[in-house]
Motif scaffolding. Sequence first.
Motif, PDB file in Angstrom:
ATOM      1  N   GLU B  20     -61.141  44.661  44.053  1.00 62.94           N
ATOM      2  CA  GLU B  20     -59.740  44.385  43.759  1.00 62.94           C
ATOM      3  C   GLU B  20     -58.924  44.357  45.030  1.00 62.94           C
ATOM      4  O   GLU B  20     -57.989  43.587  45.163  1.00 62.94           O
ATOM      5  CB  GLU B  20     -59.169  45.460  42.842  1.00 62.94           C
ATOM      6  N   ALA B  21     -59.303  45.216  45.957  1.00 63.21           N
ATOM      7  CA  ALA B  21     -58.478  45.364  47.149  1.00 63.21           C
ATOM      8  C   ALA B  21     -58.443  44.108  48.000  1.00 63.21           C
ATOM      9  O   ALA B  21     -57.531  43.913  48.775  1.00 63.21           O
ATOM     10  CB  ALA B  21     -59.001  46.526  47.985  1.00 63.21           C
ATOM     11  N   GLN B  22     -59.440  43.256  47.881  1.00 63.16           N
ATOM     12  CA  GLN B  22     -59.486  42.097  48.752  1.00 63.16           C
ATOM     13  C   GLN B  22     -58.537  40.989  48.342  1.00 63.16           C
ATOM     14  O   GLN B  22     -58.419  39.996  49.032  1.00 63.16           O
ATOM     15  CB  GLN B  22     -60.902  41.541  48.787  1.00 63.16           C
ATOM     16  N   GLY B  23     -57.870  41.168  47.209  1.00 64.04           N
ATOM     17  CA  GLY B  23     -57.087  40.057  46.701  1.00 64.04           C
ATOM     18  C   GLY B  23     -55.697  39.927  47.267  1.00 64.04           C
ATOM     19  O   GLY B  23     -54.997  38.992  46.937  1.00 64.04           O
ATOM     20  N   VAL B  24     -55.263  40.847  48.104  1.00 58.13           N
ATOM     21  CA  VAL B  24     -53.883  40.828  48.570  1.00 58.13           C
ATOM     22  C   VAL B  24     -53.807  40.210  49.957  1.00 58.13           C
ATOM     23  O   VAL B  24     -54.506  40.611  50.877  1.00 58.13           O
ATOM     24  CB  VAL B  24     -53.291  42.253  48.580  1.00 58.13           C
ATOM     25  N   ALA B  25     -52.931  39.229  50.093  1.00 54.64           N
ATOM     26  CA  ALA B  25     -52.919  38.413  51.301  1.00 54.64           C
ATOM     27  C   ALA B  25     -52.011  38.947  52.389  1.00 54.64           C
ATOM     28  O   ALA B  25     -51.798  38.270  53.385  1.00 54.64           O
ATOM     29  CB  ALA B  25     -52.505  36.985  50.947  1.00 54.64           C
ATOM     30  N   GLY B  26     -51.486  40.166  52.243  1.00 55.61           N
ATOM     31  CA  GLY B  26     -50.469  40.656  53.165  1.00 55.61           C
ATOM     32  C   GLY B  26     -50.722  40.414  54.632  1.00 55.61           C
ATOM     33  O   GLY B  26     -49.830  40.034  55.372  1.00 55.61           O
ATOM     34  N   ARG B  27     -51.946  40.622  55.107  1.00 52.73           N
ATOM     35  CA  ARG B  27     -52.212  40.460  56.525  1.00 52.73           C
ATOM     36  C   ARG B  27     -53.185  39.323  56.815  1.00 52.73           C
ATOM     37  O   ARG B  27     -53.772  39.276  57.901  1.00 52.73           O
ATOM     38  CB  ARG B  27     -52.728  41.771  57.109  1.00 52.73           C
ATOM     39  N   SER B  28     -53.320  38.419  55.846  1.00 53.97           N
ATOM     40  CA  SER B  28     -54.160  37.258  56.115  1.00 53.97           C
ATOM     41  C   SER B  28     -53.312  35.998  56.061  1.00 53.97           C
ATOM     42  O   SER B  28     -52.232  35.982  55.476  1.00 53.97           O
ATOM     43  CB  SER B  28     -55.291  37.146  55.086  1.00 53.97           C
ATOM     44  N   PHE B  29     -53.818  34.952  56.678  1.00 58.79           N
ATOM     45  CA  PHE B  29     -53.236  33.634  56.442  1.00 58.79           C
ATOM     46  C   PHE B  29     -53.320  33.350  54.952  1.00 58.79           C
ATOM     47  O   PHE B  29     -54.133  33.934  54.236  1.00 58.79           O
ATOM     48  CB  PHE B  29     -54.048  32.556  57.160  1.00 58.79           C
ATOM     49  N   SER B  30     -52.505  32.422  54.496  1.00 59.76           N
ATOM     50  CA  SER B  30     -52.603  32.112  53.071  1.00 59.76           C
ATOM     51  C   SER B  30     -53.149  30.710  52.877  1.00 59.76           C
ATOM     52  O   SER B  30     -52.701  29.750  53.510  1.00 59.76           O
ATOM     53  CB  SER B  30     -51.257  32.284  52.376  1.00 59.76           C
ATOM     54  N   GLY B  31     -54.169  30.637  52.012  1.00 61.61           N
ATOM     55  CA  GLY B  31     -54.742  29.366  51.621  1.00 61.61           C
ATOM     56  C   GLY B  31     -54.162  28.917  50.289  1.00 61.61           C
ATOM     57  O   GLY B  31     -53.260  29.557  49.741  1.00 61.61           O
ATOM     58  N   ILE B  32     -54.678  27.815  49.794  1.00 62.44           N
ATOM     59  CA  ILE B  32     -54.154  27.237  48.551  1.00 62.44           C
ATOM     60  C   ILE B  32     -55.237  27.255  47.486  1.00 62.44           C
ATOM     61  O   ILE B  32     -56.334  26.729  47.695  1.00 62.44           O
ATOM     62  CB  ILE B  32     -53.684  25.785  48.792  1.00 62.44           C
ATOM     63  N   GLN B  33     -54.923  27.851  46.369  1.00 63.35           N
ATOM     64  CA  GLN B  33     -55.836  27.880  45.231  1.00 63.35           C
ATOM     65  C   GLN B  33     -55.032  27.424  44.011  1.00 63.35           C
ATOM     66  O   GLN B  33     -54.094  28.096  43.595  1.00 63.35           O
ATOM     67  CB  GLN B  33     -56.357  29.309  45.005  1.00 63.35           C
ATOM     68  N   TYR B  34     -55.389  26.255  43.473  1.00 65.34           N
ATOM     69  CA  TYR B  34     -54.654  25.777  42.309  1.00 65.34           C
ATOM     70  C   TYR B  34     -54.716  26.818  41.201  1.00 65.34           C
ATOM     71  O   TYR B  34     -55.781  27.365  40.898  1.00 65.34           O
ATOM     72  CB  TYR B  34     -55.227  24.450  41.811  1.00 65.34           C
TER      73      TYR B  34
END
Lengths: 167, 668
Positions: B20-34
């Motif tokens: 579950e913890a890997q799902g938060v984008a706070g410190r990552s670039f953000s990609g696009i997922q429809y």
Amino acid sequence: MNPRKFFVVGALALTFLTTPSSSSAEMLRRISIDTLVMSSDLGVIARAVSADTTMTDGQVMTHTTFIIDEVLFGDSGAMVTVVTPGGVVRGGPIPFMVTTDGVPVFNADDKVVLLLTESSNGLHDITGFSQGHFPIRGEGLNAELVVEGSANPVPLNRFADMIRRLR
Amino acid sequence: MFKHVIQIFIIVIVLVSQAEAQGVAGRSFSGIQYTDGAEPIEFPGLPIVFQEADRVPQLWDKRCAVLDYVFDSSFVPEGLDLDDVEAEIMAAFDAWNANPSSFIQFNFVGSQNIPETAFAASNFVNEISFVVFNGSARSLSSSFIGPADLIAGQDIDNDGDIDVFAPDGEDNNICQDIDGDGDTDFPAGLYAGGAIFDNDVVLNPEVDWSVNPEDGIDLRAVITHEFGHSHGLVHSYINQFSDIDSEEPTMNPFFSPDQASRRSLSEDDLAWSAYYYPEGSENEGLAAVQADEGDIAFDEAYDIIKGSVFQGDQPIVGAAVTAIISDGAEERRTVMTFSGKNKSLVVAGAEPIPQGFFSSISFPNPLDAIVNGDFELPVPAGSDVTIDIQSVDGTPYSPGRFSSLTGLASSLGQNNFPEEGYVAGFETAVEFAPDATSIVYAGTPTAEDIDFVLNDVSVVQNFTANPVQDLSNIPTSEVLVAAGTTTLAERFDRQAFIDQFVQGRFLTGTNILTTGTEQTVIPAFTEVSLVTGRLVPGSDGAEQVEIDRVWETNLDAIGQSGDLTPYTFASNLQFNLPLFIRLNNDPSLDLYVLITAEDVPVLDQETFGVAVQNGVMNGTAYRAVGGGSLTALHMDDAEEPDNLGRSLLIQLTFTQFGTPLIAHDHLP
């Protein structure tokens, strides 16, 4: 399935924005506003109107075109095109995007102050990578226009005066 | 009429899975997922159709997390030789590879003369090159707009070469150059939006690169930073670890004067590499713990603090949330993230976008782009942690330096709140001591519902138009704090306090800019005080400040680099009413914030010390040296009312108390 439709009042083109191809992974040397101004060829208050992403020899670049509302210094026509790395690439088997941290995200109709350096073919780079980009928030004759990117937004006219003075 | 709402949040300690913890984008670039099940959206008259898409972490898929890099040896700048460059690349890789709780792995496979492919975004070769461009160093990542279903035999980039193979077992289900043609091939299957498939690092040869930090721009420090981006990590907002350590993480966005320190990874850098690529998240393969190789499971090394940031019911994105770990006398700003999740309206399908059109569109209601204000912070196991939040408001860094979350917050006007700490049991919009005093985590696996409610404050500042701040451009002559004891005072008109108080607002703190240093000097303000005082003529006839009464003093105040540093007045519940009475009854009195520093060396322009500056308005700023009188500062440029670029900004923060205590009509 019938596509959902949004009926937006006003000019639709004004609502478009870039996919944040944003974030260019760039380590920066902090540049003072004085230096940014002095090392730029052109300073403008401008509005984003269109964008195109191209891939040439594997390099993905986005060209964003702005209508110039006011030239603060330098010589320019009515429009200026700014090149930034990255963008969304379609047309192949799999759509993909190229991102780099810190690349400014331009929304269609976004109003910005840009400090620019002429590159090739009449195109421009943002001086200091992203540091010469100052988004403006707020609209209307009676609204106070502000330039962000500082501890407190400043009125646009004051910021513009400062840039002219520094030049 | 003012509404006083108290929100109570209950802290629950539970264990959650790392998945579950890997799902938060706070410190990552953000990609696009429809977004699953999202319907296409048409705009009448436009030739393109849009679809809602989640902004998801942009990371390497587990199948592809062993990254092979090639150095393009076609050009090596003067002053460097190939051996040096290769050694620096390997050393930078080693810094990341040595993280025992992260399974991502960088491999240097050698140098090749490949100028034609440097920068190539989709050739499935990760390259490091020297190329002239507008910048110093850059890491570009290509990621799928997902979900992407790769089919065996597919030629992803249309170059006539098959890029996808059918794996014949788990051992084979990894990205590899299966046909031996020099690029990476992908096992067939589903790849999430944001899955990186190519990364290139480019370095501008016009920079004065050096392998010695003393002789130029330190190549190793910079590429170590860039390889952090190559993970998918975005910049860190930590600008200073503590009041006795002015260093920053390797992923800080700007060059550091102390370059060598950036060669080593800080806890902030290590924690996020481990969070997104956690050792022990699989039982077999790359992500499984290899004890004989020194791996330590993420769950053993880190615990997670979870929460959300709100203002009323409105989730806040892009707030900088920082874990502070107390280690004896030192409080270290250890790990930070940005709150929230967002989404976009993106052009649907795979067809080319018609010329001139942007690739996504804003929501008719811009707030619809906000999904939530959630955050997750991986913190070292077994420490006592407090946390605080601050807005990415330009001090110390602008929102554009970070992620789509901070950019969105900027466009929505969300990143404009004063810094505040988490106060367990009283985390409401009305906090009278909004300091990070509550330990929210103490050796338990996960602390959940650490929910911040932005304090409902109004701000009075010493002038209204603070311009762009720039610490690199402070002339030495304007460094106002020097050797000996120096006290600076900023005057606030009594009426500013009275106006706030009668509206039911308590003075709870002050924020000071610029208190900071640029490395090398420990920032040290021995006192920050709130006093009342009056202007009286001095012996030479010039105005000076006569202190009437000290209402509160904070000792050993922290000065963060270039930051709006907050000081909370802990006794505000006691002093606000008597302070009001005093100011209201004596029109000769005003309110002053006093800042005192001891023995701060005057340094040169590039390494200035505690650079408290002024020059805003004559008649508001005063200075005392060596215990003398507080006399007016008259800066050379004080005649300029705008005084753009050089100023000491001081804010007083007032917290909403409730119904106005005293009606305006009753005032004299």
